[in-house]
Each structure stands twice: as C-alpha cells, then as structure tokens.
Design an enzyme around this catalytic site. Structure first.
Site, PDB file in Angstrom:
ATOM      1  N   GLU A  21       0.817  -1.210   0.000  1.00 17.20           N
ATOM      2  CA  GLU A  21       0.000   0.000   0.000  1.00 17.20           C
ATOM      3  C   GLU A  21       0.854   1.265   0.000  1.00 17.20           C
ATOM      4  O   GLU A  21       0.410   2.314  -0.450  1.00 17.20           O
ATOM      5  CB  GLU A  21      -0.904   0.035   1.234  1.00 17.20           C
ATOM      6  CG  GLU A  21      -2.010  -1.001   1.228  1.00 17.20           C
ATOM      7  CD  GLU A  21      -2.859  -0.926   2.470  1.00 17.20           C
ATOM      8  OE1 GLU A  21      -4.061  -0.631   2.329  1.00 17.20           O
ATOM      9  OE2 GLU A  21      -2.333  -1.155   3.573  1.00 17.20           O
ATOM     10  N   TYR A  53     -17.302  26.271   1.436  1.00 23.38           N
ATOM     11  CA  TYR A  53     -17.087  24.830   1.341  1.00 23.38           C
ATOM     12  C   TYR A  53     -16.202  24.453   0.156  1.00 23.38           C
ATOM     13  O   TYR A  53     -15.588  23.397   0.170  1.00 23.38           O
ATOM     14  CB  TYR A  53     -18.401  24.044   1.339  1.00 23.38           C
ATOM     15  CG  TYR A  53     -19.458  24.545   0.396  1.00 23.38           C
ATOM     16  CD1 TYR A  53     -19.416  24.234  -0.957  1.00 23.38           C
ATOM     17  CD2 TYR A  53     -20.510  25.305   0.865  1.00 23.38           C
ATOM     18  CE1 TYR A  53     -20.391  24.691  -1.818  1.00 23.38           C
ATOM     19  CE2 TYR A  53     -21.488  25.760   0.015  1.00 23.38           C
ATOM     20  CZ  TYR A  53     -21.433  25.456  -1.331  1.00 23.38           C
ATOM     21  OH  TYR A  53     -22.397  25.911  -2.177  1.00 23.38           O
ATOM     22  N   VAL A  72      -6.412   5.127   8.684  1.00 22.17           N
ATOM     23  CA  VAL A  72      -7.520   6.033   8.396  1.00 22.17           C
ATOM     24  C   VAL A  72      -7.848   6.860   9.638  1.00 22.17           C
ATOM     25  O   VAL A  72      -8.266   8.012   9.527  1.00 22.17           O
ATOM     26  CB  VAL A  72      -8.759   5.285   7.856  1.00 22.17           C
ATOM     27  CG1 VAL A  72      -8.477   4.674   6.505  1.00 22.17           C
ATOM     28  CG2 VAL A  72      -9.276   4.255   8.826  1.00 22.17           C
ATOM     29  N   GLU A  73      -7.636   6.293  10.813  1.00 23.87           N
ATOM     30  CA  GLU A  73      -7.876   7.018  12.065  1.00 23.87           C
ATOM     31  C   GLU A  73      -6.986   8.261  12.144  1.00 23.87           C
ATOM     32  O   GLU A  73      -7.443   9.332  12.563  1.00 23.87           O
ATOM     33  CB  GLU A  73      -7.601   6.109  13.271  1.00 23.87           C
ATOM     34  CG  GLU A  73      -8.582   4.974  13.429  1.00 23.87           C
ATOM     35  CD  GLU A  73      -8.245   3.707  12.630  1.00 23.87           C
ATOM     36  OE1 GLU A  73      -8.899   2.683  12.875  1.00 23.87           O
ATOM     37  OE2 GLU A  73      -7.341   3.735  11.768  1.00 23.87           O
ATOM     38  N   LYS A  98     -12.532   4.040   3.162  1.00 20.44           N
ATOM     39  CA  LYS A  98     -11.537   3.454   2.267  1.00 20.44           C
ATOM     40  C   LYS A  98     -12.292   2.372   1.482  1.00 20.44           C
ATOM     41  O   LYS A  98     -12.527   1.278   1.983  1.00 20.44           O
ATOM     42  CB  LYS A  98     -10.388   2.881   3.093  1.00 20.44           C
ATOM     43  CG  LYS A  98      -9.162   2.542   2.305  1.00 20.44           C
ATOM     44  CD  LYS A  98      -8.014   2.177   3.267  1.00 20.44           C
ATOM     45  CE  LYS A  98      -6.799   1.708   2.513  1.00 20.44           C
ATOM     46  NZ  LYS A  98      -5.749   1.246   3.424  1.00 20.44           N
TER      47      LYS A  98
END
Length: 122
Positions: A21, A53, A72-73, A98
C-alpha cells in the site's frame, strides 16, 4: 446548530499499513459535516458570511494528497484538526471511507466528531 456538509469528496493518496500500500495511491472518500451558524449569511443573502465549502474542500484534498499516513484514524484526526484550525466552525464530523480495503464490502473506515475549543463569539 446549523450544519454545512461536503459529501463524497474523493481523494487519491498513499494510505495503508502494508508494504504494497505504501507504493500506490488509493482512493479515500470524505463526508464532512461542520457546525456553522448560517443565519448571518441567510439574513443578508451574503456569501461573504457563509462557510466557503469550496475552499474547505480544496484544503482537505491538498492535505490528504500531500500527507501520507498508515491509518484512516490518523488521517481523520488530521483532517478534523485542519478544519477546526483553518475555518470558523464550531464542530466537525469527519467520516473517512476506504472503499477497496475489504473484499465484498463497499468500504470501511471511521467517523469522528470534534469540537472547537475557541470562543467563536469573540
């Protein structure tokens, strides 16, 4: 509290704990929800008082593209901190997905909610 949201913001980045990855870019998807008082913008139909935005989406995209993490955290925490620091919001909810992480699943990820520590009335 009013909410402003950005849904389905897709970014290509390097994210993951496995060696394979670390050498590729993967798509991640952000769903962002910010606590923001929309009344001043609505009262005067004034875009200068609205949460931008488009600028927020651009900053999140640039950050995720340029900063590689394993979890991802970690990315969710960094994005929440970025938004709370750079934009006048009261809170932010970050849902990071993901999509290709687990076979037979549409996606996996995390959702966090963080709050501003500053007094926004000053």
């Amino acid at each position: 509290m009013d909410k402003v949201f950005v849904q389905g913001l897709e970014v290509l980045t390097t994210i993951g704990v496995y060696e394979w990855e670390k050498g590729i870019r993967q798509k991640i998807r952000f769903d962002l929800e910010m606590g923001y008082d929309n009344r001043p913008a609505a009262a005067g139909d004034d875009i200068s008082k609205a949460l931008d935005y488009a600028a927020l989406s651009h900053k999140v995209t640039a950050y995720a593209e340029q900063n590689h993490v394993e979890l991802v955290e970690t990315m969710a925490e960094h994005i929440a901190r970025l938004i709370l620091t750079e934009f006048p919001v009261q809170s932010v909810k970050v849902r990071l997905t993901k999509p290709a992480a687990v076979p037979n699943a549409a996606g996996v990820g995390v959702e966090i909610e963080r709050f501003a520590t500053r007094n926004l009335r000053d």
